[in-house]
Structure formats: structure tokens, C-alpha cells
Write a protein that holds these residues in place. Structure first.
Motif, mmCIF file in Angstrom:
data_model
loop_
_atom_site.group_PDB
_atom_site.id
_atom_site.type_symbol
_atom_site.label_atom_id
_atom_site.label_comp_id
_atom_site.label_asym_id
_atom_site.label_seq_id
_atom_site.Cartn_x
_atom_site.Cartn_y
_atom_site.Cartn_z
ATOM 1 N N ARG A 29 43.287 61.981 44.978
ATOM 2 C CA ARG A 29 44.099 60.538 44.699
ATOM 3 C C ARG A 29 43.434 59.300 45.169
ATOM 4 O O ARG A 29 43.753 57.906 44.520
ATOM 5 C CB ARG A 29 45.057 60.584 45.243
ATOM 6 C CG ARG A 29 46.126 62.222 45.228
ATOM 7 C CD ARG A 29 46.683 61.377 43.965
ATOM 8 N NE ARG A 29 48.314 62.789 43.544
ATOM 9 C CZ ARG A 29 48.661 62.985 42.262
ATOM 10 N NH1 ARG A 29 48.843 61.598 41.782
ATOM 11 N NH2 ARG A 29 49.278 63.258 42.653
ATOM 12 N N ALA A 30 41.906 59.148 46.221
ATOM 13 C CA ALA A 30 41.981 57.874 46.759
ATOM 14 C C ALA A 30 41.219 57.504 45.326
ATOM 15 O O ALA A 30 41.057 56.199 45.490
ATOM 16 C CB ALA A 30 40.953 58.510 47.738
ATOM 17 N N ASP A 67 41.173 53.239 41.102
ATOM 18 C CA ASP A 67 41.004 52.576 39.620
ATOM 19 C C ASP A 67 42.234 51.609 39.436
ATOM 20 O O ASP A 67 42.406 50.803 39.258
ATOM 21 C CB ASP A 67 41.197 53.511 39.268
ATOM 22 C CG ASP A 67 39.879 54.578 38.770
ATOM 23 O OD1 ASP A 67 38.801 54.473 39.598
ATOM 24 O OD2 ASP A 67 40.158 55.384 38.482
ATOM 25 N N HIS A 68 43.295 51.797 40.498
ATOM 26 C CA HIS A 68 44.378 50.656 39.760
ATOM 27 C C HIS A 68 44.091 49.905 40.779
ATOM 28 O O HIS A 68 44.755 48.971 40.197
ATOM 29 C CB HIS A 68 45.677 51.543 40.450
ATOM 30 C CG HIS A 68 46.247 53.414 40.403
ATOM 31 N ND1 HIS A 68 46.704 52.632 38.603
ATOM 32 C CD2 HIS A 68 46.600 54.415 40.838
ATOM 33 C CE1 HIS A 68 47.419 54.169 38.770
ATOM 34 N NE2 HIS A 68 46.855 54.854 39.482
ATOM 35 N N ALA A 100 44.073 43.834 40.071
ATOM 36 C CA ALA A 100 42.334 42.662 40.489
ATOM 37 C C ALA A 100 42.789 42.042 38.803
ATOM 38 O O ALA A 100 41.931 40.897 38.579
ATOM 39 C CB ALA A 100 40.949 43.024 41.240
ATOM 40 N N GLN A 101 42.132 42.537 37.871
ATOM 41 C CA GLN A 101 41.792 42.700 36.426
ATOM 42 C C GLN A 101 42.649 41.637 36.112
ATOM 43 O O GLN A 101 42.143 40.664 35.489
ATOM 44 C CB GLN A 101 41.057 43.750 35.480
ATOM 45 C CG GLN A 101 40.333 42.680 34.539
ATOM 46 C CD GLN A 101 38.792 42.248 34.648
ATOM 47 O OE1 GLN A 101 38.062 42.355 35.679
ATOM 48 N NE2 GLN A 101 39.561 40.914 34.053
ATOM 49 N N ALA A 102 43.573 42.239 36.300
ATOM 50 C CA ALA A 102 44.863 41.620 35.428
ATOM 51 C C ALA A 102 45.574 40.703 36.106
ATOM 52 O O ALA A 102 46.047 39.551 35.658
ATOM 53 C CB ALA A 102 46.024 42.732 35.574
ATOM 54 N N GLU A 161 36.410 46.559 42.634
ATOM 55 C CA GLU A 161 34.955 47.078 41.705
ATOM 56 C C GLU A 161 33.832 47.670 42.525
ATOM 57 O O GLU A 161 33.785 48.891 42.937
ATOM 58 C CB GLU A 161 34.314 46.658 40.717
ATOM 59 C CG GLU A 161 35.739 46.026 39.336
ATOM 60 C CD GLU A 161 34.360 45.102 38.121
ATOM 61 O OE1 GLU A 161 34.886 45.687 36.753
ATOM 62 O OE2 GLU A 161 33.407 44.910 38.603
ATOM 63 N N ALA A 162 33.584 47.101 43.553
ATOM 64 C CA ALA A 162 32.814 47.493 44.352
ATOM 65 C C ALA A 162 33.597 48.359 45.579
ATOM 66 O O ALA A 162 32.589 49.488 45.527
ATOM 67 C CB ALA A 162 31.410 46.179 45.454
#
Length: 494
Positions: free
Chosen positions: A44-45, A50-51, A56-58, A180-181
Motif C-alpha cells: 500500500r505504501a 505511485d498515486h 503531481a504530474q497531473a 518521483e524521488a
């Protein structure tokens, strides 16, 4: 919650952290690679990270169009009343004077025979004029009440924002880099935790097997002692001494067995395996030394470092945004009325133009705001430098721990062989009456200690190696080290 492992001079100690769960189903045999894949799919972490990246990209994608015009449509229904008042007193006076002058000069414009007639007419008109003008009020008042439907289309286009739009967009892209980091760091740490838990279960099981073998050895030694006592060769006090040592080894086994149960529960919970997991990849050690330390220190793509650099980029964008508040802003605008027939008298059919705005006096101290942004940028730069220093320190420490564990493990091979031979000789001498029970007890304790140290050294090597690869962001190469290993301590079936 996972079990805790501490490695010291006396060996390995596993501390109970969670109660064991019921194992109704059979344990699933799983290699380390399969466990790694299962963790990546079920964590889950990791899913949350990923979410966060997608969010952030959106956000960054949503801010790419800040330079485009904003077009909006609106509609309103209004009811209004309008009152107009016009002062006519001056106009009436002017009209009276002008009319009187006109009538007075009118008879002279006719022939002598008609002048008398014209004079009579003008006198009558002049006498009637005040009555005619008195019908006109001194003030004309007009009032109307109506309703209107107002559909409009409005557009606004930013032309110059003082650098605010580029700063916002760079900050959003830096936010993606931070997410991402964080995602990459989370994956590395989850894999490191898997190494600790996966091989930790084997350590616990092998320690339980080792303590069980020690207890069984004491059982045989106690049986021999009782036979010698019956023959009158050994005193009862010596037999009791062996009994005490045997009972102590039994308690050690029970404790180790409980810790092995806890370790199995920890791994099962980590991988969501209801029946538990039976590892098939053994503890391993590579006899060959690690590559030079400089190769690990040369790695620069560490997630923490990338996250620190992205945070610094966010701070730099904040400086540009604070600086833009000192600069003017320009934008084009326009509005079109879609219902001209129902428009108010003061409303245009359409309007377009360009406006420039500059803040001269603000209720927020813009200079202090810019100073604060500069300080945040400096703080981010210092944090990035400190993080790189910490990464280098962790890399060196993990490298040294890995090499120490490797050398310790290799040096214990001869110690295990010597301890096993010493126990065999002491047990044989005791049965022949040539050695004391204390010598056998010491030999049993020595072999238990060296076996424990060997297991601990292998586990410390695996864990320190994983930590080294995490510190240098090379954890993907862990499988290569595992495949090249030339020393393995096979998993124990509970």
C-alpha cells in the motif's frame, strides 16, 4: 511491525515485536525475487507513492496552459428602474424672449398696407404666448421600469506577468521530481526491509535449529552421564551440573523457537501471505571483496539527492514568484453581448482592450517576502549539500560493515570445523572417563557460539550489502550479488 535484530559479540538476539498469527494455510515456497515482485504488487505504501507521482504530474500538466486565454460565458436576468429629470425653466425663458423678438420684428417685413394687420396678429399671439408656454412644466421628469436578459462572453489573455507564470510552472515540475524521488526512495527502503525480513526469518529459524541441536547434544551428554553415575564412575553432583546446563539449553531453544515463529509472522504480514512464507533463497556471502569504495561513492542518482535538488528548484521558483510582484502585469480583455436588443442604454455591444496594472502600495511587505524566498532557497541549497554528505557517510559505513561481515564469515569456517572436532573429542573422552563434564559443556557452548556467529555474519553481510546498494542507489544489482555468491546457509524447514 517487524522483529528486531541485534548482532553483538555473543551472537544474535531476536526481539519479539508482534504476536504470531494463526497459520491455517500451508506456507508458500518463495524465492527472494518472487517475494520482491509480490511486495511491489501488494504494498500500500508503494501504491500511495505511485498515486502521489500521478497527482503531481497531473498538476504540472494542468498548469502548462497558463498562457492561454480564459474564456467564460455568463448570463444574468436583471430588473431595473431608471428616473430622468430635465430642467426646462431656462429653455422656456429663452423661448419667450426669442418669440417676442421675432413677433416685434415681423410687421416690418410686410408692405405698408399689411403692417397694421400683421401688428394686430402679432399682438394677439404675444398675448396668448405666456398661456401657451405655461402649459410646459419647468421640470420634465421621466421614469421607466423594465427587465433585461444579459448573456455575455468574456475573454482575458495574460500578456506579461512579471515572470509569475514561468515560476509557477517550474515549481510544479519540481513537485513532480520530488514525488518521483520519494517514490524511488520508498521502493529502495521497502526492498531493504524485505531483505531484513526475508533473510531475518531464516536467521531466526537457523538459530532455533542451532539451539535445538545444542539441546539434543546436551540430552545425549546427560544420558551418558547418568550411565556413568550408575557405574559409579561419575558423582551425582556432576550429573546435576550437566542437568542444569541441559535445562538452560532447552530454555534457549524455546526462546529461539518463539522468535522464529514471530519472524515467520512478520514476513507473512509483509507479503500478505496468510499461510506464511517458506524462503527458498538462502543466506549468502560472496568470498570476493567488493568493488572499490570509490565506485559506490561516485553514484550521484540517489533519490534523496534528487529530492533535495527538486526542493531547491521549488525554492528558486518561489524567489522568481516573489520578484514578479514588483513588476507590472499586462493583459488583453474583451466582452461580447449576445443580446443587444435587450441591452441597457449604457452597455456596449462589445468591448476589447489592453490593460496594464502595477501595484504601487501593497498591504504585504513585498521586500520582506522576497527576502524570505531567498532564505528558503539558501536553506534548500544547504540541505542538499548536507544530504549528499550524509549519503556519502552512509555509503562508507555500509561498505565497511559489508567487508567486515564478509571477512568475519570466512574466518569462522575454520572455527566451526575446530569446534565440531573439539566437541567430538571431548564427548568421546568423557565417555571413556578421561575428560570432565565441564569440558564437554564448554565444548557444547563453544560450538553453539561459533555457529551463531556464522549465521549472524552471513545475515549481517546480506543486510549491510543491501544497505550499501541503497545508499548508492544500486539496489537493482542485489540480485547479481546473490547469483554470484559462493557461500550459502540453506533455509531451515520449521
Amino acid at each position: 511491525m517487524g522483529h528486531l535484530l541485534s548482532i553483538g559479540a555473543a551472537g544474535v538476539s531476536l526481539c519479539i515485536a508482534v504476536p504470531a498469527v494463526a497459520q491455517d494455510a500451508a506456507p508458500v515456497a518463495m524465492s527472494f525475487e518472487a517475494a520482491s515482485q509480490a511486495l511491489g504488487k501488494g504494498s500500500r505504501a508503494l501504491s500511495a507513492a505511485d498515486h502521489e507521482v500521478r497527482a503531481a504530474q497531473a498538476t504540472a500538466d494542468a498548469l502548462k496552459a497558463l498562457r492561454r486565454p480564459v474564456v467564460s460565458a455568463s448570463a444574468s436576468f436583471v430588473e431595473y428602474q431608471k428616473t430622468l429629470a430635465i430642467d426646462l425653466s431656462g429653455t422656456k425663458n429663452n423661448l419667450t424672449g426669442a418669440t417676442s423678438d421675432f413677433l416685434a420684428g415681423l410687421p416690418g417685413q410686410f408692405p405698408p398696407g399689411f403692417q397694421e394687420i400683421v401688428t394686430q396678429v402679432t399682438q394677439r399671439v404675444g398675448a396668448a404666448l405666456p398661456g401657451l408656454l405655461s402649459a410646459i412644466p419647468d421640470t420634465l421628469r421621466f421614469q421607466t421600469r423594465d427587465s433585461a436578459f444579459r448573456p455575455t462572453v468574456t475573454a482575458a489573455l495574460p500578456l506579461y506577468t512579471g515572470g509569475a507564470i514561468p515560476a509557477i510552472q517550474r515549481g510544479a515540475q519540481a513537485g513532480v521530481a520530488i514525488a518521483e524521488a520519494t517514490q524511488a526512495q520508498g521502493r529502495d527502503l521497502s526492498q531493504l526491509n524485505l531483505v531484513r525480513t526475508y533473510f531475518g526469518q531464516q536467521v531466526a529459524e537457523q538459530l532455533a535449529a542451532s539451539t535445538r541441536a545444542t539441546r539434543d547434544g546436551f540430552d545425549r551428554h546427560l544420558s551418558d552421564a547418568r550411565k556413568l553415575e550408575q557405574q559409579g564412575v561419575l558423582s551425582h553432583a556432576r550429573v546435576l551440573e550437566i542437568q542444569v546446563a541441559r535445562d538452560a539449553s532447552d530454555r534457549a531453544y524455546l526462546r529461539a523457537d518463539l522468535e522464529a515463529t514471530t519472524a515467520r509472522d512478520t514476513l507473512a504480514r509483509l507479503l500478505d501471505a496468510e499461510g506464511g512464507v517458506q524462503p527458498t533463497t538462502a543466506l549468502f556471502v560472496n568470498a570476493q571483496p567488493l568493488p572499490p569504495k570509490a565506485e559506490f561513492l561516485a553514484a550521484t542518482d540517489h533519490p534523496q539527492a534528487r529530492g533535495a535538488d527538486a526542493a531547491r528548484a521549488v525554492a528558486a521558483a518561489g524567489v522568481d514568484l516573489a520578484r514578479s510582484r514588483f513588476r507590472p502585469q499586462a493583459f488583453a480583455f474583451g466582452e461580447y453581448n449576445l443580446n443587444r436588443n435587450d441591452a441597457l442604454p449604457t452597455e456596449p455591444d462589445w468591448i476589447a482592450g489592453v490593460a496594464v496594472r502595477m501595484t504601487l502600495l501593497s498591504n504585504v511587505d513585498r521586500r520582506r517576502t522576497l527576502d524570505a524566498a531567498h532564505e528558503r532557497e539558501r536553506a534548500a541549497a544547504d540541505s542538499a549539500a548536507e544530504i549528499r554528505k550524509t549519503i556519502a557517510t552512509q555509503t562508507v559505513r555500509a561498505y565497511d560493515l559489508t567487508e567486515t561481515a564478509r571477512r568475519t564469515f570466512l574466518s569462522l569456517d575454520s572455527s566451526v570445523a575446530a569446534a565440531e572436532e573439539n566437541l567430538r573429542v571431548q564427548a568421546l573422552s568423557f565417555r571413556e572417563g578421561e575428560a570432565t563434564s565441564a569440558a564437554v559443556i564448554d565444548a557444547q557452548a563453544a560450538i553453539a557460539t561459533v555457529r551463531t556467529q556464522r549465521i549472524a555474519a552471513a545475515y549481517e553481510y546480506d543486510l549491510a550489502l543491501a544497505g550499501l546498494l541503497v545508499a548508492s542507489h544500486q539496489l537493482d544489482s542485489f540480485g547479481g550479488y546473490l547469483a554470484r555468491a559462493d557461500h550459502r546457509l540453506g533455509p531451515v524447514t520449521p
